[in-house]
Design a protein around this motif. Structure first.
Motif, short mmCIF file in Angstrom:
data_model
loop_
_atom_site.label_atom_id
_atom_site.label_comp_id
_atom_site.label_asym_id
_atom_site.label_seq_id
_atom_site.Cartn_x
_atom_site.Cartn_y
_atom_site.Cartn_z
N ARG A 27 40.66 54.62 -27.75
CA ARG A 27 40.01 53.81 -26.70
C ARG A 27 38.50 54.03 -26.66
NH1 ARG A 27 44.46 53.68 -21.87
NH2 ARG A 27 46.04 52.60 -23.10
N MET A 28 38.07 55.29 -26.83
CA MET A 28 36.63 55.55 -26.81
C MET A 28 35.97 54.98 -28.06
SD MET A 28 36.27 56.75 -23.87
CE MET A 28 34.55 57.23 -23.85
N SER A 29 36.65 55.03 -29.20
CA SER A 29 36.11 54.40 -30.42
C SER A 29 35.94 52.91 -30.21
CB SER A 29 37.06 54.66 -31.61
OG SER A 29 37.05 56.01 -31.98
N HIS A 31 35.60 51.40 -27.29
CA HIS A 31 34.56 51.23 -26.27
C HIS A 31 33.17 51.28 -26.89
CE1 HIS A 31 32.46 51.61 -22.43
NE2 HIS A 31 31.82 52.65 -22.95
N PHE A 32 32.93 52.24 -27.78
CA PHE A 32 31.62 52.39 -28.40
C PHE A 32 31.45 51.55 -29.65
CE2 PHE A 32 31.88 56.53 -26.06
CZ PHE A 32 30.82 56.28 -25.20
#
Length: 109
Positions: A27-29, A31-32
């Motif tokens: 999810r953070m990958s 997001h960024f």
């Protein structure tokens, strides 16, 4: 009195953390907009859970648990403070911590 922990009791907790860490990383990958991978710090004896290829994004996962199912884990809070301190000293422009296993919220105000 010493309390003994059966190692078999830890397996579900470890599995839950590994799943949380993997999903949070995905999810953070997203997001960024860049892949984030686990990588050892160049400057500190620390392995970060999420690092971009250019090292401009650095983050870590924390999976908190209650002590005896009733109290906040003081050792985890100290670990979080240490990680914030380390993050502040990185060259990354984006620094983050992601928390899992949050069933209870506590205000420090």
């Amino acid at each position: 009195n010493m309390e003994y922990i059966n190692v078999r009791d830890l397996v579900p907790k470890i599995d839950a953390f590994v799943k949380f860490q993997r999903v949070a990383g995905q999810r953070m990958s997203a997001h960024f907009g860049t892949p984030l991978v686990e990588l050892k710090s160049r400057r500190f004896p620390k392995r970060w859970d999420y690092v971009s290829a250019d090292h401009t994004i650095i983050g870590d996962a924390k999976y908190l648990s209650l002590v005896r199912k009733i109290a906040d884990p003081l050792a985890k809070l100290m670990e979080i403070a240490a990680n914030v301190w380390l993050l502040e000293r990185t060259q990354a422009t984006v620094r983050f911590l992601v928390f899992g296993n949050q069933r209870k919220y506590r205000s420090f105000g």
